[in-house]
Each structure stands twice: as C-alpha cells, then as structure tokens.
Design a protein around this motif. Structure first.
Motif, PDB file in Angstrom:
ATOM      1  N   UNK A  92      58.148  43.650  48.151  1.00 55.17           N
ATOM      2  CA  UNK A  92      56.814  44.216  48.837  1.00 55.17           C
ATOM      3  C   UNK A  92      57.238  44.525  50.407  1.00 55.17           C
TER       4      UNK A  92
ATOM      5  N   UNK B  80      45.503  56.148  47.464  1.00 58.98           N
ATOM      6  CA  UNK B  80      46.796  56.405  47.678  1.00 58.98           C
ATOM      7  C   UNK B  80      47.423  56.301  48.893  1.00 58.98           C
TER       8      UNK B  80
ATOM      9  N   UNK C  16      43.399  46.259  48.187  1.00 57.43           N
ATOM     10  CA  UNK C  16      44.770  46.889  47.726  1.00 57.43           C
ATOM     11  C   UNK C  16      43.999  48.315  46.848  1.00 57.43           C
TER      12      UNK C  16
ATOM     13  N   UNK D 135      41.098  36.499  44.478  1.00 52.90           N
ATOM     14  CA  UNK D 135      42.080  37.683  44.076  1.00 52.90           C
ATOM     15  C   UNK D 135      41.364  39.032  43.803  1.00 52.90           C
TER      16      UNK D 135
ATOM     17  N   UNK E 133      30.974  43.187  44.130  1.00 53.28           N
ATOM     18  CA  UNK E 133      31.903  43.395  42.946  1.00 53.28           C
ATOM     19  C   UNK E 133      31.495  42.753  41.886  1.00 53.28           C
TER      20      UNK E 133
ATOM     21  N   UNK F 299      42.326  42.659  45.147  1.00 53.63           N
ATOM     22  CA  UNK F 299      42.199  43.862  44.130  1.00 53.63           C
ATOM     23  C   UNK F 299      41.460  44.839  44.893  1.00 53.63           C
TER      24      UNK F 299
ATOM     25  N   UNK G 134      51.915  44.109  48.318  1.00 59.22           N
ATOM     26  CA  UNK G 134      50.897  42.959  47.554  1.00 59.22           C
ATOM     27  C   UNK G 134      51.734  42.183  46.868  1.00 59.22           C
TER      28      UNK G 134
ATOM     29  N   UNK H  23      51.553  39.587  44.322  1.00 59.41           N
ATOM     30  CA  UNK H  23      50.484  38.914  43.522  1.00 59.41           C
ATOM     31  C   UNK H  23      50.916  37.697  42.973  1.00 59.41           C
TER      32      UNK H  23
ATOM     33  N   UNK I 114      42.755  48.622  43.995  1.00 57.28           N
ATOM     34  CA  UNK I 114      43.056  48.591  42.585  1.00 57.28           C
ATOM     35  C   UNK I 114      41.497  48.586  41.920  1.00 57.28           C
ATOM     36  N   UNK I 115      40.488  47.825  42.593  1.00 56.74           N
ATOM     37  CA  UNK I 115      39.122  48.242  42.129  1.00 56.74           C
ATOM     38  C   UNK I 115      38.551  48.702  43.178  1.00 56.74           C
TER      39      UNK I 115
ATOM     40  N   UNK J 139      47.693  52.570  49.940  1.00 50.62           N
ATOM     41  CA  UNK J 139      48.618  51.888  49.212  1.00 50.62           C
ATOM     42  C   UNK J 139      49.905  52.110  49.523  1.00 50.62           C
ATOM     43  N   UNK J 140      50.364  53.464  50.372  1.00 52.64           N
ATOM     44  CA  UNK J 140      51.529  53.604  51.008  1.00 52.64           C
ATOM     45  C   UNK J 140      51.853  52.368  51.871  1.00 52.64           C
TER      46      UNK J 140
END
Lengths: 259, 313
Positions: B152, B76, B54, B47, B14, B51, B84, B86, B56-57, B79-80
C-alpha cells in the motif's frame, strides 16, 4: 473508451490472468479437453454412429466438438461469478475497490479475462479436433466461433455475476451455479440434437436457452458457414449479451455495499 | 493539494440495508501530516468509516471531502492518493512476496523500472528483502502484514489508512510496526489509524476520536482526553482473603470496581477520602489485612472504559 479506462482495464486483466493462469491451471486446461474428447467422444461415438447436421451425416465426435466448445463458454461465464465470490471472501474485492478502479472496470476486466481463458481452452479443443480430423475448420468458422464465444461468456458471466451479488452464501452460490449449469447443458443441443423426437416441453426449454443457439451457431460455423439465419441469430445473441451486461453493470454501480 | 484538512467529515450517515445504521452523523477532520487514531469497540463503525473515506461506500447523508475533493464525485482521484491496509490481508497464497508486490504495482500503473526500485526499497525498509522469493503462504502473520503495508506504500500515498493493522502480531512485531508508522508520518504521510487497542493509539496518535454505536463520543489530543477524567484517582488494592467483602464495602462507598484479577482489585473514585474510609472499614472488620495499595496514572484505557464501559456491560 478513454486511455485511462483502457489502462485500468488492462491493469486489472493483468491481475486476473496473473493470478489465474498458474502452471496447474494451464495444465488442467490442456488435459481437460483431451480427456473430454477421448472419453465422451469415444464412448458416445460407439453408441451413436452418426448424427445429421444440415442434411450432412457427421460422426458423433464431430457433432460433439461444438458442444464441448459451447460448454466451455458456459463454464467460463460461471467461473467469472466464482472468481467474484473468491475475491469477496478473500478481501480482494474490497482491496481492488479501494484502488483507482470503478466497479465497472472490475466486472469488465473479469469478463474479458474469462473470454481469454475460454479462448485458450477452445483453441486446444479446435487444434485437437482438427488434428484427429474430426472437423475441418475455416477462417470464417473461427470468426463466427469467436463471436459466439464472446457473446456467450458475457451472457453467462453476467447472469452469474448477478446471482453472486444477490446471494451471500457460498454454498448457495455453488449449488445455484451447478443447478443452472446442468439445466443449461442438458436442456440444450450440447450432447444431442433437438429434433422432432424431443419431448415438446423440453424442446421449449431448449429453445429458450441461449446455450442452444450458441451450440447450433458453432455447429453451423463448422458444417454450414455463414448464412442469413445464423447471422440474425448471432446478432440477437450479441444484443442480448450487451443488454444483460448493461443490466449487471447498472446493478453493480448502484449496489450500495457490494462487499 | 492545498487543503489543510486531508479528511473532512460533516454529519455523515451510512446504513447497511440488512443491519441498519452503521455511522450516525459523524463529524471530524484529519489534518495533513497527522496520525489520527480512530478508536472504538468491535462493531462501533470503524471499518464502515474507512470504507467511506476510501470512497468504496458513498455516504447516505452529509459531506465527506478527502484532499478537499467531494468523495461522492471524485472517488477515482481520491483513491489514486490513498493506501488502504484492510483487516483482511487479501494476498495470493501461491505467489512470492515479490510477485505479489509486482502485481499490485502494475495495477497501480507504476512503470516497470520504477516499480522494481520501489519494491526493493520498501521490502528493505520493512525487513522483508530476504523473503522476496518466499511464497506468501510460507510467511508468518507479521511478515504478511508487513508485505500488505509495503504494497500500500508502492505508489507513495499521501494518506495511509490502517484498519487494525496489528491484530495477531506479537508485542515486538507490534512495536516495530508502530515505530515504522511514526517514521512514515515524520516523512510526510498522513495516517488514519483504527484500533481498539488503546495503548497503541496512546503511543502513536497525535489526535484521537472515540466512536461507539456509529457516533463520535470524544475527540481530541490523547493528553487532553486523559486530562478530562484526571480528577478521578485510580488504585490497585491487593488482599489475601475476603475480596468479596472488600468489594461490598467499596461499592457501599460508591467506589467503582474497574477490574478484579486474583488478589488484586482495581478501583477508581473522585473522592480519595472515600477510598481511605472504605479501606479502613475493611481492615477493622474481622481483622482483614491489606497486602498492598498502589495508585496509577490515568491511561487512555481508563478513559475508554469511563466513556463506554457501562454501555458495553
């Protein structure tokens, strides 16, 4: 829209409203239109006796009320952008995106929340304006105003959401927001009519400004009602709002980092 | 969720457009039920890895599965089942502890009755029940961090991801939190724990990966990692004067200076005879005296410095 997405949207809207609708926000929202109508309406009303709308002569205050409503539509849109900036700075955006929400959920909920927020403000203005007999409002006028309110918040909100994604500097975003807001407000018919006396260059700018059509549309709703021209303009604004929102949504969905 | 590996990363890359590569082809697995430590200096890619996990990326290249699901297509769903924590706390300053928890519970779609019970349970577990009506802005940093962790855990995640959760906490608060994570793992929660504080990882984690410049440089059980450099001996030498002279002699014997702190000099070497010779030479030259010599166990920190120290300099 499937139930899952609807639930996600409702949950996010709940969050936005719960955070933003504090006692102080509601208090300022109630006080602000009162002050606006009182100071701007009275001061300008003393200078300008009457303004002509569709051949009708109306008081300056009556002329100004649709302008105040449209200005709030613009502010609601801009606020959507600033809320994203705040969410990004505080880490809320990253936290939300680590939960079961999509980026589309996030921006859609943000815009809907701003529509509701604007609606609250506009309701106060309309009730107040009716109470002092500045305007007589019909059901059709309310419905037309709602369309302009939704379309306007989506247009200005989407523009602001785009700006805050491109620019990373909080100061730059603030200056850009204030600059755009002042251009849109003063190069439109919020405070004064655009007519033959308006300098040509300014009238071109005013007629390329969506806010002009929103103000004129709301004035038409209050003082003329629905006619084919206003229906056409309304349709164009709705199309424009969905087009801009689609572009912003794609931009958000495809943005690599966003945070 | 039948998969044994809750996280599977295979050659994941990434990069940020503006700052270049952040994660350079990393691969590792996190097993169901384990506490996995992810160690690295600041800017190593910890980090960014969080990401990615989780969702996000999305990875530029490589395969990343969480709970056996492809992260790029099942964000989705993944993530359920994750929580996280942060580094940034992201709470509403003007809302009470209970309201903060409530808003997050509603966002997670937890029904009102269940949510009330969960909030009460978690605030009690994390010693925050007596603070439930306090505004977040009135809490200490440690208390706010505990609210963030409780938040969380509302939806009972299968995987808890923690991004340096003890930053800014006092030693007692830190230890309390680490013990809580241990209990959580015993009750079946898988934990992905990033930190640059090595004794935390040593205390808490079953397995550890060390990342630097976006690459995994070492991975294994904490004990195995330490054993890999155990042939090296670590000493602390204390002298009243002529420390610079001692350092000069030690260096001439290729003995590594780990740190200098006042009178004490921490050293390491593979050859104990070299250390004795160097110290004898120091003693005989100009009648220097050595106040104290002590040896110490290899810590994860020694290994970390061994792996990354020179590069960091």
């Amino acid at each position: 829209m499937n139930m899952n997405r609807l639930n996600r949207l409702l949950n996010l809207i709940y969050r936005d409203l719960r955070i933003q609708f504090t006692i102080s926000t509601v208090a300022w929202t109630l006080l602000s239109p009162i002050a606006f109508i009182f100071f701007t309406g009275m001061m300008m009303g003393a200078l300008v006796q009457s303004v002509s709308i569709n051949g009708q002569s109306v008081t300056y205050l009556a002329f100004l009320i649709p302008g105040i409503i449209a200005e709030q539509v613009l502010s609601g849109g801009l606020m959507a952008g600033w809320t994203v900036v705040a969410d990004r700075r505080e880490g809320d955006l990253e936290q939300i995106l680590s939960m079961p929400f999509t980026r589309l959920d996030y921006i859609a909920a943000m815009l809907i929340s701003m529509i509701l927020f604007t609606l609250m403000y506009v309701s106060v203005v309309v009730v107040l304006a009716s109470a002092i007999s500045a305007i007589n409002i019909s059901l059709m006028a309310v419905l037309m105003m709602l369309v302009y309110l939704v379309a306007g918040t989506l247009i200005f909100g989407s523009i602001m959401l785009m700006i805050v994604t491109i620019s990373r500097s909080y100061t730059a975003i603030n200056i850009a927001g204030a600059f755009i807001a002042s251009i849109l407000i003063f190069a439109s018919s919020v405070y004064y009519p655009i007519n033959a006396n308006t300098p040509v260059v300014l009238s071109y700018i005013a007629y390329s400004n969506p806010l002009t059509y929103i103000v004129n549309g709301i004035r038409q709703a209050f003082f003329g009602g629905l006619d084919p021209t206003s229906l056409f303009v309304m349709g164009l604004l709705v199309l424009l709002s969905f087009a801009i929102m689609t572009v912003v949504t794609l931009f958000y969905e495809r943005s690599k980092t966003l945070l | 969720m039948k998969t044994e590996n809750f996280i599977e990363m295979r050659n994941v890359w990434f990069s940020y457009r503006r700052n270049g590569e952040a994660v350079n082809g990393i691969s590792f697995n996190v097993k169901k039920g384990e506490i996995f430590g992810f160690l690295g200096p600041n800017g190593a890619g910890k980090t960014t890895t969080i990401r990615l996990i989780s969702t996000i990326f999305k990875p530029d290249k490589g395969d990343l599965n969480v709970f056996g699901l492809d992260s790029t297509r099942n964000g989705l769903e993944i993530r359920k089942n994750i929580g996280v924590v942060l580094q940034r706390e992201s709470y509403e300053y003007n809302m009470s502890v209970f309201s903060n928890m409530w808003v997050y519970g509603v966002m997670r779609g937890i029904k009102a009755e269940e949510l009330k019970k969960r909030i009460k349970y978690l605030l009690r577990k994390l010693n925050l029940w007596n603070k439930k009506s306090h505004k977040m802005s009135d809490l200490s940093q440690g208390q706010r961090r505990r609210v963030q962790i409780a938040r969380e855990l509302l939806h009972i995640p299968k995987l808890l991801i923690l991004d340096e959760p003890t930053i800014g906490l006092d030693p007692i608060g830190k230890r309390w939190l680490l013990d809580y994570f241990k209990k959580l793992a015993k009750s079946g929660t898988t934990i992905f724990y990033t930190t640059h504080i090595l004794n935390e990882a040593e205390y808490l984690c079953d397995r550890i990966a060390i990342i630097n410049h976006g690459k995994i440089v070492k991975i294994g059980r904490s004990e195995d990692l330490k054993r890999s450099i155990e042939k090296k001996k670590f000493f602390e030498v204390e002298v009243n004067s002529n420390q610079d002279k001692l350092v000069e002699i030690l260096k001439s014997y290729n003995i590594r200076i780990e740190s200098r702190n006042g009178k004490a000099i921490a050293i390491s070497s593979n050859n104990i005879d070299d250390v004795i010779s160097a110290l004898n030479k120091f003693k005989s030259s100009a009648h220097n005296s050595i106040e104290r010599i002590s040896s110490r166990h290899v810590s994860l920190e020694d290994m970390f410095i061994e792996l990354l120290g020179d590069e960091h300099e």
